[in-house]
Scaffold this motif. Structure first.
Motif, PDB file in Angstrom:
ATOM      1  N   ILE A 128      82.546  29.104  11.575  1.00 28.54           N
ATOM      2  CA  ILE A 128      82.370  29.589  10.198  1.00 28.54           C
ATOM      3  C   ILE A 128      82.830  31.039  10.091  1.00 28.54           C
ATOM      4  N   ASP A 129      82.512  31.856  11.092  1.00 28.81           N
ATOM      5  CA  ASP A 129      82.953  33.270  11.081  1.00 28.81           C
ATOM      6  C   ASP A 129      84.478  33.354  11.074  1.00 28.81           C
ATOM      7  N   PRO A 169      92.806  32.792  13.541  1.00 29.24           N
ATOM      8  CA  PRO A 169      91.410  32.447  13.221  1.00 29.24           C
ATOM      9  C   PRO A 169      91.260  31.085  12.572  1.00 29.24           C
ATOM     10  N   ASP A 170      92.264  30.653  11.793  1.00 28.28           N
ATOM     11  CA  ASP A 170      92.177  29.339  11.154  1.00 28.28           C
ATOM     12  C   ASP A 170      92.218  28.231  12.208  1.00 28.28           C
ATOM     13  N   ALA A 171      93.119  28.353  13.187  1.00 23.72           N
ATOM     14  CA  ALA A 171      93.201  27.355  14.254  1.00 23.72           C
ATOM     15  C   ALA A 171      91.930  27.357  15.107  1.00 23.72           C
ATOM     16  N   LEU A 172      91.391  28.545  15.374  1.00 18.53           N
ATOM     17  CA  LEU A 172      90.159  28.631  16.157  1.00 18.53           C
ATOM     18  C   LEU A 172      88.995  27.986  15.416  1.00 18.53           C
ATOM     19  N   SER A 173      88.926  28.197  14.098  1.00 27.65           N
ATOM     20  CA  SER A 173      87.837  27.587  13.335  1.00 27.65           C
ATOM     21  C   SER A 173      87.937  26.066  13.380  1.00 27.65           C
ATOM     22  N   SER A 174      89.169  25.547  13.383  1.00 28.05           N
ATOM     23  CA  SER A 174      89.362  24.090  13.422  1.00 28.05           C
ATOM     24  C   SER A 174      88.883  23.498  14.743  1.00 28.05           C
ATOM     25  N   VAL A 175      89.278  24.092  15.856  1.00 31.36           N
ATOM     26  CA  VAL A 175      88.894  23.526  17.151  1.00 31.36           C
ATOM     27  C   VAL A 175      87.405  23.728  17.419  1.00 31.36           C
ATOM     28  N   LEU A 176      86.824  24.820  16.938  1.00 33.16           N
ATOM     29  CA  LEU A 176      85.387  25.010  17.108  1.00 33.16           C
ATOM     30  C   LEU A 176      84.598  23.964  16.317  1.00 33.16           C
ATOM     31  N   ASN A 177      85.131  23.572  15.172  1.00 31.22           N
ATOM     32  CA  ASN A 177      84.511  22.487  14.414  1.00 31.22           C
ATOM     33  C   ASN A 177      84.568  21.179  15.211  1.00 31.22           C
ATOM     34  N   THR A 178      85.711  20.937  15.863  1.00 24.56           N
ATOM     35  CA  THR A 178      85.849  19.734  16.684  1.00 24.56           C
ATOM     36  C   THR A 178      84.875  19.759  17.859  1.00 24.56           C
ATOM     37  N   LEU A 179      84.747  20.900  18.517  1.00 20.07           N
ATOM     38  CA  LEU A 179      83.807  21.024  19.634  1.00 20.07           C
ATOM     39  C   LEU A 179      82.379  20.758  19.176  1.00 20.07           C
ATOM     40  N   ALA A 180      82.020  21.273  18.008  1.00 23.07           N
ATOM     41  CA  ALA A 180      80.677  21.025  17.482  1.00 23.07           C
ATOM     42  C   ALA A 180      80.459  19.531  17.264  1.00 23.07           C
ATOM     43  N   ALA A 181      81.478  18.844  16.747  1.00 27.05           N
ATOM     44  CA  ALA A 181      81.361  17.401  16.525  1.00 27.05           C
ATOM     45  C   ALA A 181      81.143  16.659  17.839  1.00 27.05           C
ATOM     46  N   GLU A 218      73.673  22.864  21.405  1.00 29.40           N
ATOM     47  CA  GLU A 218      74.945  23.379  21.909  1.00 29.40           C
ATOM     48  C   GLU A 218      75.970  23.456  20.781  1.00 29.40           C
ATOM     49  N   ALA A 219      75.932  22.467  19.884  1.00 22.58           N
ATOM     50  CA  ALA A 219      76.891  22.446  18.771  1.00 22.58           C
ATOM     51  C   ALA A 219      76.710  23.648  17.854  1.00 22.58           C
ATOM     52  N   GLU A 220      75.479  24.118  17.713  1.00 21.39           N
ATOM     53  CA  GLU A 220      75.184  25.186  16.755  1.00 21.39           C
ATOM     54  C   GLU A 220      76.031  26.427  16.997  1.00 21.39           C
ATOM     55  N   GLN A 221      76.147  26.860  18.263  1.00 18.05           N
ATOM     56  CA  GLN A 221      76.863  28.109  18.537  1.00 18.05           C
ATOM     57  C   GLN A 221      78.338  27.997  18.162  1.00 18.05           C
ATOM     58  N   TYR A 222      78.920  26.800  18.344  1.00 19.92           N
ATOM     59  CA  TYR A 222      80.333  26.642  18.043  1.00 19.92           C
ATOM     60  C   TYR A 222      80.592  26.552  16.545  1.00 19.92           C
ATOM     61  N   VAL A 223      79.735  25.850  15.828  1.00 20.25           N
ATOM     62  CA  VAL A 223      79.970  25.722  14.386  1.00 20.25           C
ATOM     63  C   VAL A 223      79.751  27.061  13.681  1.00 20.25           C
ATOM     64  N   LEU A 224      78.778  27.850  14.128  1.00 20.74           N
ATOM     65  CA  LEU A 224      78.555  29.159  13.495  1.00 20.74           C
ATOM     66  C   LEU A 224      79.708  30.113  13.798  1.00 20.74           C
ATOM     67  N   ARG A 225      80.221  30.074  15.021  1.00 23.86           N
ATOM     68  CA  ARG A 225      81.391  30.898  15.347  1.00 23.86           C
ATOM     69  C   ARG A 225      82.605  30.423  14.545  1.00 23.86           C
ATOM     70  N   ARG A 285      88.527  24.264   4.801  1.00 20.63           N
ATOM     71  CA  ARG A 285      87.964  24.094   6.146  1.00 20.63           C
ATOM     72  C   ARG A 285      86.540  24.641   6.210  1.00 20.63           C
ATOM     73  N   LEU A 286      86.244  25.685   5.429  1.00 25.93           N
ATOM     74  CA  LEU A 286      84.891  26.233   5.420  1.00 25.93           C
ATOM     75  C   LEU A 286      83.891  25.173   4.957  1.00 25.93           C
ATOM     76  N   SER A 287      84.274  24.381   3.959  1.00 22.89           N
ATOM     77  CA  SER A 287      83.387  23.309   3.508  1.00 22.89           C
ATOM     78  C   SER A 287      83.143  22.298   4.628  1.00 22.89           C
ATOM     79  N   ILE A 288      84.195  21.971   5.384  1.00 20.35           N
ATOM     80  CA  ILE A 288      84.052  21.026   6.504  1.00 20.35           C
ATOM     81  C   ILE A 288      83.102  21.587   7.563  1.00 20.35           C
ATOM     82  N   LEU A 289      83.224  22.867   7.851  1.00 17.11           N
ATOM     83  CA  LEU A 289      82.333  23.512   8.825  1.00 17.11           C
ATOM     84  C   LEU A 289      80.894  23.546   8.311  1.00 17.11           C
ATOM     85  N   TYR A 290      80.725  23.792   7.014  1.00 14.45           N
ATOM     86  CA  TYR A 290      79.376  23.733   6.441  1.00 14.45           C
ATOM     87  C   TYR A 290      78.785  22.334   6.637  1.00 14.45           C
TER      88      TYR A 290
END
Length: 571
Positions: free
Chosen positions: A185-186, A154-166, A176-183, A196-201
């Protein structure tokens, strides 16, 4: 402003290398060159261990990496090239980071270490973001997403989803970015990674800011700031403060935005985070222009322009160039024109439509991956539960369809009643109270051009005439602000879009968008007549057009000739 002067002095002293040139930078580069120039494994091993010692001394490693003669040559090169990528990304030398990342990637793939492979793919993705290559960033991010799915981390997935949102935010697709950043965060909450949670926020704040949902953008930025304060990460606090300032500016809370930037800018300068510093300086310049302080604004735009020119960031440079033009056009018109010409040239080189199409295609592919993941999880359940769920969902959908139909009928009836009441209220109101009338004078920008009102039938009521006057004032204000938004005008008039269009067309005999277009072109004609010192690009900007070619087409459509031809006729 002493703060801007201090930043400019320090920046000019070090801007030959915008990235942070550390004390060991020359040593690191020399060791990497030496590693590439020899094929003798024993010599490469010695150089590699010296390279890792230099990274440790420069705080790029938490602990010493040291390899023995038994290490495989490919494994050694994999580690050297991967950490070289980390180093050059950290020092903001993105071209070097890309070069070494592309060398490391096939070695990571061959080595079978999927965790390191995912980190390398993600690092290449964010490097391409910094270089403005969104399609390449999307390709690397897609690879990283697939790798992280296989790992189930989950940590690696949160990192790449943050990159996709960017990537989606960079391609101007924040929805489009919204769905990836919220996922993301989960997943990050599952992993328990507060940093990393702060970065996603922060990424969520940027997405909602781009979507115009400023309250939500501010809330996420504040959440990220609270985490950074708990972790004591001053460098990241400054980034969150900059994101807060963007949301506060969107909420017209200008003094609070300025306070946030005054805290952030010195820290960003101290950390030598020039990319974020340039963004913060652009934002401070905008606030100072809003306060009618063009000389002070110019200093901040100048810092931002030098940064983005050096790092090759045309998207942010274009904002700095426009800021320099607006802050210098009255005091230094010739220098201002040079910045305007550079602004137009940059606009021509940004292929937003092609990038957006690429991102949309990538979004469909990634969406299918996510749906497949959910489908696979659902298939693990018993068939009986699945059938029951389908039955329940079908009944709910049927009930919702019936409810939607009923509500739709009631809404249409209510809208008709509301429009009738609105019209009656206008007739009864007569002359409105000046304190309550939403006129253009109450807005932040005062228009310097009032268009001729169209001829109106004598039979119109006083309320109808007031309606036209208020609409004209709002249209004028929007032209001055460089934006055309019929929905916003309807909102200012306290009407639904349907009711506004109906009444507008009945009174003026044309659709709102066509009417506004004619006003803009009439203003363009008058500017050319009355201000021969303005060039076509300046006229376009004053009429709310960022793109000169779009302005030319619109002018010719209304007046039958291009602006240049019209100007020639007047000379």
């Amino acid at each position: 402003m002493r703060l801007a002067n201090r930043i400019l002095f320090i920046l000019l002293a070090s801007l030959l290398h915008v990235a942070a040139v550390r004390a060991d930078d020359a040593t690191v580069r020399r060791l990497l060159d030496a590693y590439d120039q020899t094929d003798v494994q024993a010599e490469r091993l010695t150089v590699a261990n010296q390279f890792f010692s230099a990274l440790l001394a420069d705080d790029f490693l938490d602990q010493q990496l040291s390899f023995t003669p038994s290490v495989h040559p490919d494994t050694l090169s994999q580690q050297v090239y991967y950490w070289a990528t980390e180093y050059f990304y950290g020092t903001q030398d993105y071209d070097k980071a890309l070069t070494y990342g592309q060398r490391a990637l096939p070695l990571c793939e061959a080595g079978g270490n999927r965790a390191l492979l995912g980190e390398c793919q993600n690092l290449l993705a964010i490097t391409c973001i910094r270089l403005g290559d969104s399609p390449a960033a999307a390709r690397y991010a897609k690879q990283c997403y697939q790798t992280s799915q296989q790992l189930g981390d989950p940590d690696a997935l949160s990192s790449v989803l943050n990159t996709l949102a960017a990537i989606y935010i960079g391609a101007n697709l924040p929805h489009e970015a919204e769905q990836y950043v919220l996922r993301g965060i989960d997943y990050c909450r599952q992993a328990g990674n507060q940093g990393r949670l702060s970065i996603l926020y922060g990424m969520a704040s940027e997405a909602y800011h781009a979507m115009g949902r400023q309250e939500l953008a501010l809330d996420y930025a504040q959440k990220g700031l609270a985490i950074e304060q708990q972790l004591g990460r001053k460098d990241k606090e400054a980034i969150r403060l900059t994101q807060m300032a963007e949301a506060l500016t969107g909420l017209a809370r200008f003094s609070e935005a300025r306070e946030a930037l005054e805290k952030a800018i010195p820290q960003l300068q101290k950390d030598q985070n020039y990319q974020s510093l340039g963004i913060a300086c652009n934002k401070m310049g905008e606030l100072l222009l809003n306060d009618r302080k063009p000389q002070q604004a110019r200093q901040y735009f100048d810092v931002a322009c030098q940064i983005f020119t050096q790092v090759g960031d045309p998207y942010n440079e274009v904002h700095a160039r426009l800021g320099l033009y607006n802050s210098m056009k009255d005091s230094l018109p010739q220098e201002a024109m040079a910045h305007l010409e550079r602004y137009n040239a940059l606009r021509d080189t940004i292929y937003a439509r092609e990038v957006a199409d690429s991102m949309a295609m990538m979004g469909a592919q990634l969406g299918n991956d996510l749906l497949r993941q959910e489908k696979d999880a659902a298939h693990s359940r018993a068939r009986t539960i699945l059938y029951v769920s389908i039955g329940i969902v079908s009944l709910l959908l049927l009930a919702l369809a019936v409810l939607f139909f009923v509500l739709r009928q009631r809404t249409r009836r209510f809208e008709r009643q509301f429009n009738e009441l609105s019209a009656n209220a206008d007739l009864l109101a007569g002359q409105p109270d000046d304190a309550d009338a939403p006129t253009a004078a109450s807005g932040p920008v005062q228009p310097d051009y009032i268009p001729d009102e169209p001829p109106l039938p004598e039979s119109l009521t006083q309320a109808d005439r007031q309606f036209v006057e208020r609409v004209n004032a709002l249209v004028c204000q929007q032209i001055e602000e460089g934006r055309i938004d019929v929905a916003a005008i309807a909102t200012e008039m306290a009407m639904s879009m349907t009711a506004f269009r109906r009444r507008f067309t009945a009174l003026l005999g044309d659709r709102p968008q066509a009417y506004i277009g004619r006003l803009r072109m009439e203003r363009a004609r008058r500017l050319i007549d009355e201000h021969p010192e303005l060039n076509i690009s300046e006229v376009a900007l004053k009429c709310g057009f960022d793109d000169k070619s779009n302005f030319t087409r619109a002018f010719k459509h209304v007046h039958g000739i291009t602006p240049s031809e019209y100007l020639h006729q007047q000379q």
